[in-house]
Design a protein around this motif. Structure first.
Motif, mmCIF file in Angstrom:
data_model
loop_
_atom_site.group_PDB
_atom_site.id
_atom_site.type_symbol
_atom_site.label_atom_id
_atom_site.label_comp_id
_atom_site.label_asym_id
_atom_site.label_seq_id
_atom_site.Cartn_x
_atom_site.Cartn_y
_atom_site.Cartn_z
ATOM 1 N N TYR A 117 31.837 34.299 43.908
ATOM 2 C CA TYR A 117 32.968 33.700 44.619
ATOM 3 C C TYR A 117 32.864 32.182 44.545
ATOM 4 N N GLY A 118 33.964 31.553 44.122
ATOM 5 C CA GLY A 118 33.985 30.109 43.989
ATOM 6 C C GLY A 118 33.381 29.605 42.692
ATOM 7 N N HIS A 119 32.781 30.487 41.927
ATOM 8 C CA HIS A 119 32.181 30.127 40.645
ATOM 9 C C HIS A 119 33.278 30.114 39.586
ATOM 10 N N SER A 120 33.107 29.318 38.574
ATOM 11 C CA SER A 120 34.106 29.228 37.509
ATOM 12 C C SER A 120 34.305 30.558 36.792
ATOM 13 N N MET A 121 33.343 31.453 36.873
ATOM 14 C CA MET A 121 33.439 32.758 36.203
ATOM 15 C C MET A 121 34.050 33.837 37.099
ATOM 16 N N GLN A 122 34.503 33.487 38.292
ATOM 17 C CA GLN A 122 34.999 34.483 39.245
ATOM 18 C C GLN A 122 36.117 35.341 38.652
ATOM 19 N N ASP A 123 37.122 34.723 38.055
ATOM 20 C CA ASP A 123 38.234 35.489 37.484
ATOM 21 C C ASP A 123 37.771 36.406 36.366
ATOM 22 N N PHE A 124 36.902 35.907 35.511
ATOM 23 C CA PHE A 124 36.406 36.712 34.395
ATOM 24 C C PHE A 124 35.567 37.883 34.903
ATOM 25 N N MET A 125 34.751 37.638 35.919
ATOM 26 C CA MET A 125 33.903 38.706 36.454
ATOM 27 C C MET A 125 34.761 39.796 37.086
ATOM 28 N N GLY A 126 35.795 39.416 37.805
ATOM 29 C CA GLY A 126 36.680 40.407 38.415
ATOM 30 C C GLY A 126 37.336 41.297 37.378
ATOM 31 N N SER A 127 37.853 40.693 36.310
ATOM 32 C CA SER A 127 38.502 41.507 35.277
ATOM 33 C C SER A 127 37.478 42.333 34.507
ATOM 34 N N PHE A 171 32.744 43.144 27.548
ATOM 35 C CA PHE A 171 32.094 41.851 27.784
ATOM 36 C C PHE A 171 32.385 40.889 26.633
ATOM 37 N N THR A 172 32.344 41.396 25.409
ATOM 38 C CA THR A 172 32.635 40.559 24.240
ATOM 39 C C THR A 172 34.070 40.049 24.296
ATOM 40 N N GLN A 173 35.005 40.922 24.679
ATOM 41 C CA GLN A 173 36.399 40.497 24.819
ATOM 42 C C GLN A 173 36.530 39.422 25.889
ATOM 43 N N MET A 174 35.832 39.604 27.013
ATOM 44 C CA MET A 174 35.872 38.616 28.089
ATOM 45 C C MET A 174 35.322 37.284 27.594
ATOM 46 N N GLN A 175 34.239 37.346 26.840
ATOM 47 C CA GLN A 175 33.614 36.141 26.300
ATOM 48 C C GLN A 175 34.570 35.430 25.342
ATOM 49 N N GLU A 176 35.243 36.198 24.498
ATOM 50 C CA GLU A 176 36.208 35.618 23.564
ATOM 51 C C GLU A 176 37.357 34.946 24.309
ATOM 52 N N GLN A 177 37.844 35.595 25.366
ATOM 53 C CA GLN A 177 38.921 35.011 26.169
ATOM 54 C C GLN A 177 38.472 33.709 26.816
ATOM 55 N N MET A 178 37.252 33.700 27.315
ATOM 56 C CA MET A 178 36.721 32.510 27.961
ATOM 57 C C MET A 178 36.603 31.367 26.952
ATOM 58 N N LEU A 179 36.049 31.657 25.793
ATOM 59 C CA LEU A 179 35.904 30.626 24.768
ATOM 60 C C LEU A 179 37.268 30.126 24.305
ATOM 61 N N SER A 180 38.194 31.045 24.164
ATOM 62 C CA SER A 180 39.549 30.669 23.765
ATOM 63 C C SER A 180 40.213 29.784 24.810
ATOM 64 N N ALA A 181 39.981 30.077 26.078
ATOM 65 C CA ALA A 181 40.550 29.273 27.164
ATOM 66 C C ALA A 181 40.024 27.852 27.111
ATOM 67 N N PHE A 182 38.801 27.676 26.641
ATOM 68 C CA PHE A 182 38.209 26.335 26.533
ATOM 69 C C PHE A 182 38.459 25.710 25.165
ATOM 70 N N GLY A 183 39.193 26.424 24.308
ATOM 71 C CA GLY A 183 39.518 25.891 22.987
ATOM 72 C C GLY A 183 38.364 25.932 22.020
ATOM 73 N N VAL A 184 37.388 26.787 22.274
ATOM 74 C CA VAL A 184 36.219 26.889 21.399
ATOM 75 C C VAL A 184 36.406 28.075 20.461
ATOM 76 N N LYS A 185 36.173 27.844 19.184
ATOM 77 C CA LYS A 185 36.285 28.933 18.204
ATOM 78 C C LYS A 185 34.891 29.359 17.783
ATOM 79 N N ARG A 186 34.732 30.632 17.506
ATOM 80 C CA ARG A 186 33.438 31.165 17.057
ATOM 81 C C ARG A 186 33.373 31.199 15.575
#
Length: 170
Positions: free
Chosen positions: A94-104, A155-170
């Motif tokens: 709660y209150g962590h930057s990963m809160q939304d990602f963890m919930g989904s 988890f991999t999909q969540m990680q990809e979404q997170m990286l994409s949200a920050f504009g980082v490409k793998r």
């Protein structure tokens, strides 16, 4: 169950059942025109009936708080589902930057688990308790392997979404 804000329709063609919560903490089912208990709301959840709980005065959606109340009662009534460690870890998000990602992520994993449970139940229809036990002994390793694979994919999909949200490409 719970739907998004003020959705007048529900899934699978079932009308959305409205339960009103009054200041005296009583719950009124507008479908049956009667007061109901938290146990009866739990029964709606167990039957997967779509419903929403609204404050009788403000019309605020209280569904989440009622569901949390049911979970609290279940957790204190018998064998808890959540360990203290798991609850503490959840609180840390709660209150962590990963809160939304963890919930989904948790939501997706629970959905995957529920789908696997339904498949097993469908496959085991008509089995005696003894055959069910044999079936479970044979299926559990396969089921858990499949679950972990799907969980890893989620988890991999969540990680990809997170990286994409920050504009980082793998």
């Amino acid at each position: 169950m719970q739907t998004k804000e003020a959705d007048p329709t529900a899934t699978a063609g079932k009308p959305l059942r409205v339960i009103k919560k009054y200041p005296n903490r009583r719950l009124y089912d507008t479908d049956t025109s009667s007061y109901i208990t938290l146990a009866e709301v739990k029964a709606l959840v167990m039957r997967a009936e779509p419903f929403v709980v609204r404050d009788a005065k403000t019309n605020e959606d209280l569904t989440r708080s009622i569901l949390l109340q049911i979970i609290l009662e279940e957790e204190t009534a018998g064998v808890p589902l959540f360990s203290e460690n798991m609850l503490a870890n959840m609180i840390r998000f709660y209150g962590h930057s990963m809160q939304d990602f963890m919930g989904s992520y948790l939501d997706k994993n629970l959905q995957i688990f529920m789908e696997m449970q339904q498949k097993m139940t469908d496959q085991a229809k008509g089995l005696t308790p003894e055959l069910w036990q044999q079936f479970m002994n044979a299926q559990t390793p396969l089921m858990m392997g499949n679950y972990f694979s799907q969980s890893q994919n989620a988890f991999t999909q969540m990680q990809e979404q997170m990286l994409s949200a920050f504009g980082v490409k793998r």
